[in-house]
Design a protein around this motif. Sequence first.
Motif: not given
Length: 318
Positions: A46-48, A50, A159-160, A192
Amino acid sequence: MPRCRVCGGNAEYWVPWANSWFCRDHFIEYFERRVWRTYEKYVPKRHRRVLFAVSGGKDSVALLHALAPRLRSSGVEASALFIDLGIGDYSRVAYRVASENADSLGIPLITVRLGDYGFTIDDVAGLAARKIIRRPVCSICGMVKRYLMNKVAFEEEFDLVLTGHTLNDSLAFATQNIYSGSGRELVKIRPYTPGRDGLVARGKPLLFIYEAETRWYTEALGVPVLRVKCPYTPIRKSVVVSLKRMLEDIDKRHPGYMAMAMRNIVDKLIPAVEASLPPERLVKCSRCGMPSSTDPCGFCRLRERIMRLKASPGSDQV
Ligand code: SF4
Ligand code: ZN
Ligand code: ZN
């Protein structure tokens, strides 16, 4: 002349834990495939957006080159973050290396300066040398980096965050935490960590990659890496460094031992330990609004004390 395991051409890289020789191109391919496999196995899809933390050292540079182009080609937005810690010439050279690598990949580089918060790691080291600050400089520096990394990622809506932690250091830390019974610290080694309450998700795609491999990979690519050491690198060897040497020594005699141990710690031990721990309580720092286990958070406490010391030297101890 040894032959590459893949194409049979002249081989340049002997990888003991793969029991294989590789030519330059196939070593690059082998390295990138393993980094990608770790990412795919542990990081949810789901991470878009980074953010790659890039210090200029070989590990973070290797991570950026191995993963950012691949993530971008699968539609993920990738940026890099450089934290200028204010360590004299070292930070200036590190910035140059980080920006050259980001530019060569066409990746935007965000730079955050600790000096903009009113102090630098040079200030911290000066206070530590005068025994006004008792905590080791690297411990403060680590806390500062984690704080700024998360703050920037949170504020810029990434988001990451990906960091270049490699196998050798991480396994030594894991071993130290097992021996000292620190379950909470052991769990932090995982590849993670999901985000929550203002803490942005973290990933470590190099967790099963040996230190030597990031050196070979950056050499094979011919990309610039930071070759000078931070002036505050501890001279006295810690227990973790001794454990690292011990593990490397075992791996020399039993190639692949370290990667196997890390795999078991990550896949078997950490989930069991995690299940036995109560969730970590987080509060919002009343000064900066970032999540923390204390209020004020460690960063704001440090910052306020250093500002106080700068205003009236000798007024406090950190
Ligand atoms: Fe920071 Fe210590 Fe690393 Fe220097 S050696 S960058 S002070 S953690
Ligand atoms: Zn080959
Ligand atoms: Zn704070």
